[in-house]
Scaffold this motif. Structure first.
Motif: not given
Length: 121
Positions: A9, A18, A20, A38, A91, A94, A115-117
């Motif tokens: 992320g 990106l 993952l 998400r 945003t 995830y 994990t932050q996106v």
């Protein structure tokens, strides 16, 4: 206990990409479908994509179809989510998940830590 370990992320500008990753134990990887969900702030967790163990059939939410690609590396017990053409509305945190498949999505039985996106406009 099922362990799903995520990585990849981060912060990206709109239009960027990106990838993952989620690594599972061999037992989990070979007995379950794998996928991604998400959760955006103030919203419910939603299905994003899934891939079956064999033959690797893929499933996508309509909101990401054509932009995201799920794949897996059987030798590494790892599933990937390649996210292209990212939008601010992508945003979210995830989560990797493992479980059986319904006709169109994954039924999550186990979760990763998330994990932050973040996609900036």
């Amino acid at each position: 206990q099922v362990q799903l370990v995520e990585s990849g992320g981060g912060l990206v500008q709109a239009g960027g990409s990106l990838r993952l990753s989620c690594t599972a134990s061999a037992r989990t990887f070979r007995s379950s479908a794998m996928g991604w969900f998400r959760q955006a702030p103030g919203k419910e967790r939603e299905f994003v994509a899934a891939i079956s163990w064999n033959p690797g059939t893929t499933y996508y939410a309509s909101s990401v179809k054509g932009r995201f690609t799920i794949s897996k590396d059987n030798a590494k017990n790892t599933v990937y989510l390649q996210m292209n053409s990212l939008k601010p509305e992508d945003t979210a945190v995830y989560y990797c998940a493992a479980g059986p498949l319904s006709t169109t999505a994954l039924i999550p039985g186990s979760w990763g830590q998330g994990t932050q996106v973040t996609v900036s406009s």
